[in-house]
Design an enzyme around this catalytic site. Structure first.
Site, PDB file in Angstrom:
ATOM      1  N   HIS A 223     -12.814   3.556  -0.060  1.00 20.01           N
ATOM      2  CA  HIS A 223     -12.929   2.522   0.992  1.00 20.01           C
ATOM      3  C   HIS A 223     -13.673   1.285   0.500  1.00 20.01           C
ATOM      4  O   HIS A 223     -14.206   0.514   1.302  1.00 20.01           O
ATOM      5  CB  HIS A 223     -13.717   3.042   2.227  1.00 20.01           C
ATOM      6  CG  HIS A 223     -12.980   4.066   3.045  1.00 20.01           C
ATOM      7  ND1 HIS A 223     -13.629   5.064   3.719  1.00 20.01           N
ATOM      8  CD2 HIS A 223     -11.668   4.213   3.313  1.00 20.01           C
ATOM      9  CE1 HIS A 223     -12.749   5.810   4.367  1.00 20.01           C
ATOM     10  NE2 HIS A 223     -11.551   5.309   4.130  1.00 20.01           N
TER      11      HIS A 223
ATOM     12  N   LEU B  21     -15.479   3.941   9.811  1.00 23.61           N
ATOM     13  CA  LEU B  21     -15.135   5.158  10.550  1.00 23.61           C
ATOM     14  C   LEU B  21     -13.701   5.077  11.049  1.00 23.61           C
ATOM     15  O   LEU B  21     -13.420   4.463  12.081  1.00 23.61           O
ATOM     16  CB  LEU B  21     -16.088   5.321  11.748  1.00 23.61           C
ATOM     17  CG  LEU B  21     -17.586   5.149  11.462  1.00 23.61           C
ATOM     18  CD1 LEU B  21     -18.387   5.204  12.754  1.00 23.61           C
ATOM     19  CD2 LEU B  21     -18.070   6.204  10.479  1.00 23.61           C
ATOM     20  N   GLY B  22     -12.786   5.655  10.284  1.00 21.44           N
ATOM     21  CA  GLY B  22     -11.389   5.743  10.717  1.00 21.44           C
ATOM     22  C   GLY B  22     -11.027   7.213  10.701  1.00 21.44           C
ATOM     23  O   GLY B  22     -11.887   8.069  10.937  1.00 21.44           O
ATOM     24  N   ASN B  23      -9.759   7.533  10.407  1.00 23.32           N
ATOM     25  CA  ASN B  23      -9.432   8.946  10.193  1.00 23.32           C
ATOM     26  C   ASN B  23     -10.199   9.480   8.998  1.00 23.32           C
ATOM     27  O   ASN B  23     -10.729  10.574   9.015  1.00 23.32           O
ATOM     28  CB  ASN B  23      -7.934   9.110   9.963  1.00 23.32           C
ATOM     29  CG  ASN B  23      -7.225   9.342  11.259  1.00 23.32           C
ATOM     30  OD1 ASN B  23      -7.694  10.110  12.103  1.00 23.32           O
ATOM     31  ND2 ASN B  23      -6.114   8.652  11.437  1.00 23.32           N
TER      32      ASN B  23
ATOM     33  N   ILE C  76     -12.595   3.789  14.636  1.00 27.89           N
ATOM     34  CA  ILE C  76     -13.635   4.325  15.523  1.00 27.89           C
ATOM     35  C   ILE C  76     -14.801   3.337  15.605  1.00 27.89           C
ATOM     36  O   ILE C  76     -15.279   3.001  16.695  1.00 27.89           O
ATOM     37  CB  ILE C  76     -14.124   5.701  15.023  1.00 27.89           C
ATOM     38  CG1 ILE C  76     -12.978   6.725  15.068  1.00 27.89           C
ATOM     39  CG2 ILE C  76     -15.323   6.193  15.831  1.00 27.89           C
ATOM     40  CD1 ILE C  76     -13.302   8.081  14.452  1.00 27.89           C
TER      41      ILE C  76
ATOM     42  N   GLU D 247      -8.673  -4.999   5.038  1.00 30.12           N
ATOM     43  CA  GLU D 247      -8.479  -4.710   3.611  1.00 30.12           C
ATOM     44  C   GLU D 247      -7.322  -5.504   3.028  1.00 30.12           C
ATOM     45  O   GLU D 247      -7.361  -5.930   1.877  1.00 30.12           O
ATOM     46  CB  GLU D 247      -8.251  -3.206   3.415  1.00 30.12           C
ATOM     47  CG  GLU D 247      -9.508  -2.389   3.662  1.00 30.12           C
ATOM     48  CD  GLU D 247      -9.230  -0.994   4.166  1.00 30.12           C
ATOM     49  OE1 GLU D 247      -8.742  -0.875   5.317  1.00 30.12           O
ATOM     50  OE2 GLU D 247      -9.489  -0.023   3.445  1.00 30.12           O
TER      51      GLU D 247
ATOM     52  N   ARG E 260     -11.131  16.129   7.741  1.00 34.31           N
ATOM     53  CA  ARG E 260     -11.908  16.573   6.572  1.00 34.31           C
ATOM     54  C   ARG E 260     -13.301  17.005   7.005  1.00 34.31           C
ATOM     55  O   ARG E 260     -13.898  16.395   7.890  1.00 34.31           O
ATOM     56  CB  ARG E 260     -12.043  15.454   5.543  1.00 34.31           C
ATOM     57  CG  ARG E 260     -10.739  15.031   4.913  1.00 34.31           C
ATOM     58  CD  ARG E 260     -11.012  14.118   3.704  1.00 34.31           C
ATOM     59  NE  ARG E 260      -9.805  13.475   3.256  1.00 34.31           N
ATOM     60  CZ  ARG E 260      -9.603  12.146   3.305  1.00 34.31           C
ATOM     61  NH1 ARG E 260     -10.551  11.333   3.763  1.00 34.31           N
ATOM     62  NH2 ARG E 260      -8.478  11.639   2.879  1.00 34.31           N
TER      63      ARG E 260
ATOM     64  N   ASN F 190       0.864  -1.176   0.000  1.00 31.31           N
ATOM     65  CA  ASN F 190       0.000   0.000   0.000  1.00 31.31           C
ATOM     66  C   ASN F 190       0.900   1.225   0.000  1.00 31.31           C
ATOM     67  O   ASN F 190       1.439   1.617   1.035  1.00 31.31           O
ATOM     68  CB  ASN F 190      -0.901  -0.029   1.246  1.00 31.31           C
ATOM     69  CG  ASN F 190      -1.820   1.179   1.318  1.00 31.31           C
ATOM     70  OD1 ASN F 190      -1.750   2.077   0.485  1.00 31.31           O
ATOM     71  ND2 ASN F 190      -2.668   1.207   2.327  1.00 31.31           N
TER      72      ASN F 190
ATOM     73  N   GLU G 166     -14.871   0.190  15.172  1.00 29.97           N
ATOM     74  CA  GLU G 166     -14.546  -1.077  15.847  1.00 29.97           C
ATOM     75  C   GLU G 166     -14.322  -0.914  17.348  1.00 29.97           C
ATOM     76  O   GLU G 166     -14.416  -1.886  18.098  1.00 29.97           O
ATOM     77  CB  GLU G 166     -13.262  -1.678  15.229  1.00 29.97           C
ATOM     78  CG  GLU G 166     -13.470  -2.174  13.817  1.00 29.97           C
ATOM     79  CD  GLU G 166     -12.162  -2.427  13.084  1.00 29.97           C
ATOM     80  OE1 GLU G 166     -11.144  -2.732  13.746  1.00 29.97           O
ATOM     81  OE2 GLU G 166     -12.157  -2.319  11.842  1.00 29.97           O
TER      82      GLU G 166
ATOM     83  N   ARG H 184      -2.656  -2.093  -3.348  1.00 36.65           N
ATOM     84  CA  ARG H 184      -3.832  -1.254  -3.147  1.00 36.65           C
ATOM     85  C   ARG H 184      -3.706  -0.055  -4.093  1.00 36.65           C
ATOM     86  O   ARG H 184      -2.671   0.605  -4.138  1.00 36.65           O
ATOM     87  CB  ARG H 184      -3.871  -0.751  -1.712  1.00 36.65           C
ATOM     88  CG  ARG H 184      -5.035   0.196  -1.512  1.00 36.65           C
ATOM     89  CD  ARG H 184      -4.914   0.982  -0.247  1.00 36.65           C
ATOM     90  NE  ARG H 184      -6.035   1.902  -0.138  1.00 36.65           N
ATOM     91  CZ  ARG H 184      -5.958   3.095   0.435  1.00 36.65           C
ATOM     92  NH1 ARG H 184      -4.810   3.525   0.923  1.00 36.65           N
ATOM     93  NH2 ARG H 184      -7.013   3.865   0.508  1.00 36.65           N
TER      94      ARG H 184
ATOM     95  N   ASP I  20      -8.110  12.964  16.831  1.00 36.10           N
ATOM     96  CA  ASP I  20      -8.122  11.595  17.356  1.00 36.10           C
ATOM     97  C   ASP I  20      -9.324  11.392  18.274  1.00 36.10           C
ATOM     98  O   ASP I  20      -9.482  12.090  19.276  1.00 36.10           O
ATOM     99  CB  ASP I  20      -6.814  11.349  18.125  1.00 36.10           C
ATOM    100  CG  ASP I  20      -6.629   9.879  18.434  1.00 36.10           C
ATOM    101  OD1 ASP I  20      -7.420   9.340  19.236  1.00 36.10           O
ATOM    102  OD2 ASP I  20      -5.714   9.269  17.865  1.00 36.10           O
ATOM    103  N   CYS I  21     -10.140  10.423  17.928  1.00 39.32           N
ATOM    104  CA  CYS I  21     -11.389  10.195  18.654  1.00 39.32           C
ATOM    105  C   CYS I  21     -11.133   9.875  20.132  1.00 39.32           C
ATOM    106  O   CYS I  21     -11.869  10.345  21.010  1.00 39.32           O
ATOM    107  CB  CYS I  21     -12.147   9.065  17.964  1.00 39.32           C
ATOM    108  SG  CYS I  21     -13.786   8.831  18.590  1.00 39.32           S
TER     109      CYS I  21
HETATM  110  P1  ADP Z   1      -7.085   5.227   9.302  1.00 40.25           P
HETATM  111  O1  ADP Z   1      -8.225   5.808   8.529  1.00 40.25           O
HETATM  112  O2  ADP Z   1      -5.922   6.153   9.434  1.00 40.25           O
HETATM  113  O3  ADP Z   1      -6.740   3.800   8.921  1.00 40.25           O
HETATM  114  P2  ADP Z   1      -8.088   3.988  11.730  1.00 40.25           P
HETATM  115  O4  ADP Z   1      -9.088   3.096  11.068  1.00 40.25           O
HETATM  116  O5  ADP Z   1      -6.895   3.364  12.367  1.00 40.25           O
HETATM  117  O6  ADP Z   1      -7.643   5.178  10.797  1.00 40.25           O
HETATM  118  O7  ADP Z   1      -8.888   4.805  12.857  1.00 40.25           O
HETATM  119  C1  ADP Z   1      -8.266   5.806  13.599  1.00 40.25           C
HETATM  120  C2  ADP Z   1      -9.315   6.396  14.559  1.00 40.25           C
HETATM  121  O8  ADP Z   1      -9.801   5.347  15.409  1.00 40.25           O
HETATM  122  C3  ADP Z   1      -8.756   7.481  15.450  1.00 40.25           C
HETATM  123  O9  ADP Z   1      -9.668   8.578  15.512  1.00 40.25           O
HETATM  124  C4  ADP Z   1      -8.685   6.795  16.797  1.00 40.25           C
HETATM  125  O10 ADP Z   1      -8.832   7.691  17.866  1.00 40.25           O
HETATM  126  C5  ADP Z   1      -9.882   5.870  16.714  1.00 40.25           C
HETATM  127  N1  ADP Z   1      -9.789   4.835  17.757  1.00 40.25           N
HETATM  128  C6  ADP Z   1      -8.929   3.809  17.841  1.00 40.25           C
HETATM  129  N2  ADP Z   1      -9.120   3.127  19.006  1.00 40.25           N
HETATM  130  C7  ADP Z   1     -10.134   3.744  19.663  1.00 40.25           C
HETATM  131  C8  ADP Z   1     -10.807   3.542  20.897  1.00 40.25           C
HETATM  132  N3  ADP Z   1     -10.465   2.560  21.727  1.00 40.25           N
HETATM  133  N4  ADP Z   1     -11.816   4.389  21.229  1.00 40.25           N
HETATM  134  C9  ADP Z   1     -12.155   5.402  20.414  1.00 40.25           C
HETATM  135  N5  ADP Z   1     -11.579   5.645  19.229  1.00 40.25           N
HETATM  136  C10 ADP Z   1     -10.573   4.846  18.857  1.00 40.25           C
END
Ligand code: ADP
Length: 425
Positions: free
Chosen positions: A195, A224-226, A347, A400, A256, A25, A349, A106, A298-299
Site C-alpha cells: 500500500h 483501511l480497505g479490504n 473503511i 493511488e 486476512r 492495475n 474514508e 501498478r 464487508d464493514c
Molecule cells: P479494497 O481494499 O478492495 O480497495 P476499499 O478501499 O474499497 O477496498 O474498501 C472496502 C471496505 O470499505 C469494505 O469493507 C466496505 O464495507 C468499506 N466501506 C465502504 N463504504 C463504507 C461506509 N459507508 N461505511 C462503512 N464501511 C464502508
C-alpha cells in the site's frame, strides 16, 4: 515575445492541460484501467476487466459519465482486454488516444530493487520477474499486463510504480525479522510492506493540509480497505509499516487474520492435519472480519448487523478497532512527533463508527473525536475529525491512480511525442 513564441508557449500549456496517462492495475483475474490527466487527476475513462481466464469475462467502463459493459469470449486474458481497450474503447475517443503520453503500471512487489518508480526496460522486467517468489499471484499478472501494453503502445513509455517502494526507507531494525539472519541475506526474507502508493499520496496530501513541506511531515497513516495497513511516516518517509514479507502481517483485514502467533501454523499442521495450502487459505481468505463474524468481510454489512444485535459482527468490529488502536499507540512510540493520524481507504474514508471507536480507545494518548465533523467526513470528503484539544486526526481519500499517473508523466523522456516538460516541475 514574438507571436510564434507566444503560440508555442500556448501550445505547451494546452498540452500540459490535456496530456493523459493510461493507468493499468493488472490482477490475476482482473485488469483495472483509467485514462487520467496527470495534472489534475481528472479521469476521462475508467473501467475493469473481470473474470479473466474464466468462463464469462466481462469488461465494464465509464466514459464521460456513461456506463458500458460487454461480455468477452471465454478464457481471454490481459492481452485481449488491452486490445479491446485500444480497438473498441479508445478508438471512440481519438482525441484521448492522441494525448496519451505514457502508461503507468501498478506493480505490487519490487523487492529491494526499487525505491522509486522507474521507466520499464528489459532489466526492469527481469527484476520484476525476480520478485515473483515474493508476490506469486500479483507479479506474473503485472508482467502479462506490461507485455500486452508494450505490444499495444510500442511508442509510449511504460512506467512501473511499486507498492513496496515507499517503504524502502524503513530502517533495518524495522524490517529485519528476528529469524536466522541468513534467511534475509540469502533469501530476501524481511518485511517489505505494501500500500506504499496510498501511504505516499496521503503523506503528501497531509503535508499540504497541515501547511508543512513533505520532508518535515510526521504522520501515522491508516489505510483501511479490504486489505489494511498502517504506516509510521517520519519527515515524509516510511519508517515502519504493518504489512511484512506478505500482505498477511499486521492489522485485522476483511478476510486476512493479520498478526497471529506463528506457533499457530505448527498447531494447525501437526495437531489438526491442515495442509499448507489450507493454512494459506484459512489465514488469507477465511479469517479477519469474515472469520470472526461468520457473516461478512464487508464493514457496512457488519455495522448494520451489529446494530441489529448480531454478536459476531460486534465482536469483529471490536477486535478490528482494538488491534488498530494498539498499532497506532505503538507508532506513537516509533515517531518522535506525530503531526496527524490519517484515516484512508474504503473503511477509513467512510466509517465514522470505526474512526470513533478507535479514537475513543486512544483517549489516553490525547485523541478526542469531534462527532459532527466525523459524521460529515465520508463519500470523498477530506478534513479534520478531531476536536481542537485533540491530537490532530484527518480523513484523506486516497488516490493511488493519480500517483501512478503523475509518476508516469514525470518519467516521460523528453523525446517522446506529446512530451510535456512542465510535468517535471
Ligand atoms: P479494497 O481494499 O478492495 O480497495 P476499499 O478501499 O474499497 O477496498 O474498501 C472496502 C471496505 O470499505 C469494505 O469493507 C466496505 O464495507 C468499506 N466501506 C465502504 N463504504 C463504507 C461506509 N459507508 N461505511 C462503512 N464501511 C464502508
Amino acid at each position: 515575445m514574438t507571436s510564434l513564441q507566444r503560440n508555442s508557449v500556448h501550445m505547451s500549456y494546452s498540452r500540459s492541460c490535456h496530456s493523459q496517462v493510461l493507468v493499468l492495475n493488472c490482477g490475476s483475474s482482473s485488469l483495472k484501467f483509467a485514462v487520467m490527466n496527470p495534472h489534475n487527476g481528472d479521469i476521462a475513462i475508467s473501467g475493469i476487466g473481470e473474470s479473466l481466464g474464466q468462463d464469462e469475462p466481462v469488461v465494464s467502463w465509464k466514459s464521460h459519465g456513461e456506463r458500458h459493459s460487454q461480455t468477452l469470449p471465454e478464457n481471454i486474458g490481459h492481452t485481449e482486454v488491452i486490445r479491446f481497450l485500444v480497438e473498441k474503447i479508445l478508438s471512440g475517443h481519438p482525441e484521448l488516444r492522441e494525448q496519451l503520453i505514457a502508461i503507468g503500471h501498478r506493480v505490487v512487489h519490487g523487492g529491494e530493487k526499487f525505491s522509486h518508480s522507474v521507466l520499464i526496460d528489459d532489466a526492469v522486467i527481469n527484476a520484476i520477474q525476480e520478485c515473483v517468489a515474493l508476490a506469486p499471484l500479483h507479479n506474473p499478472a503485472h508482467l502479462a499486463g506490461i507485455d500486452a501494453a508494450r505490444s499495444a503502445f510500442p511508442n509510449l513509455p511504460q512506467v512501473a510504480v511499486f507498492d513496496t517502494a515507499f517503504h524502502q526507507s524503513m530502517p533495518r531494525h524495522a524490517y529485519i525479522y528476528a529469524l536466522p539472519f541468513a534467511l534475509y541475506r540469502d533469501h530476501g526474507i524481511r518485511r517489505y510492506g505494501m500500500h506504499g502508493t496510498s501511504h505516499r499520496f496521503v503523506t503528501e496530501r497531509a503535508a499540504t493540509l497541515l501547511n508543512l513541506s513533505v520532508d518535515e511531515v510526521n504522520i501515522i497513516s491508516a489505510h483501511l480497505g479490504n486489505g489494511a495497513s498502517i504506516t509510521a511516516v517520519h519527515n515524509g518517509r516510511s519508517v515502519d509499516t504493518s504489512m511484512g514479507l506478505t500482505p498477511l502481517e499486521g492489522l485485522v483485514m476483511g478476510t486476512r487474520s493479520g498478526d497471529v502467533d506463528p506457533g499457530l501454523l505448527m498447531h494447525l499442521g501437526n495437531r489438526m492435519d491442515y495442509a499448507l495450502h489450507e493454512i494459506n487459505d484459512l489465514l488469507n481468505k477465511k479469517s479477519g472480519l469474515l472469520g470472526i463474524s461468520e457473516l461478512s468481510n464487508d464493514c457496512r454489512t457488519l455495522e448494520q448487523a451489529a446494530s441489529d444485535g448480531h454478536d459476531g459482527a460486534q465482536l469483529a468490529l471490536d477486535i478490528f478497532c482494538y488491534r488498530l488502536a494498539k498499532y497506532i499507540g505503538s507508532y506513537h512510540a516509533v515517531l518522535p512527533q506525530v503531526d496527524a493520524l490519517v484515516f484512508t481507504g474504503g473503511i477509513g474514508e467512510n466509517s465514522s463508527l470505526i474512526r470513533q471507536k478507535v479514537m475513543t480507545q486512544l483517549a489516553g494518548i490525547g485523541y478526542t473525536v469531534d462527532a459532527q465533523k466525523n459524521d460529515r467526513a465520508r463519500f470523498g470528503e477530506e478534513g479534520p475529525i478531531s476536536t481542537d484539544q485533540s491530537a490532530v486526526t484527518l480523513v484523506i481519500p486516497t488516490n493511488e491512480e493519480w500517483v501512478i499517473a503523475r509518476d508516469a508523466a514525470e518519467l516521460v523522456p523528453p523525446d517522446t511525442p506529446n512530451h510535456d516538460p512542465r510535468t517535471r516541475e
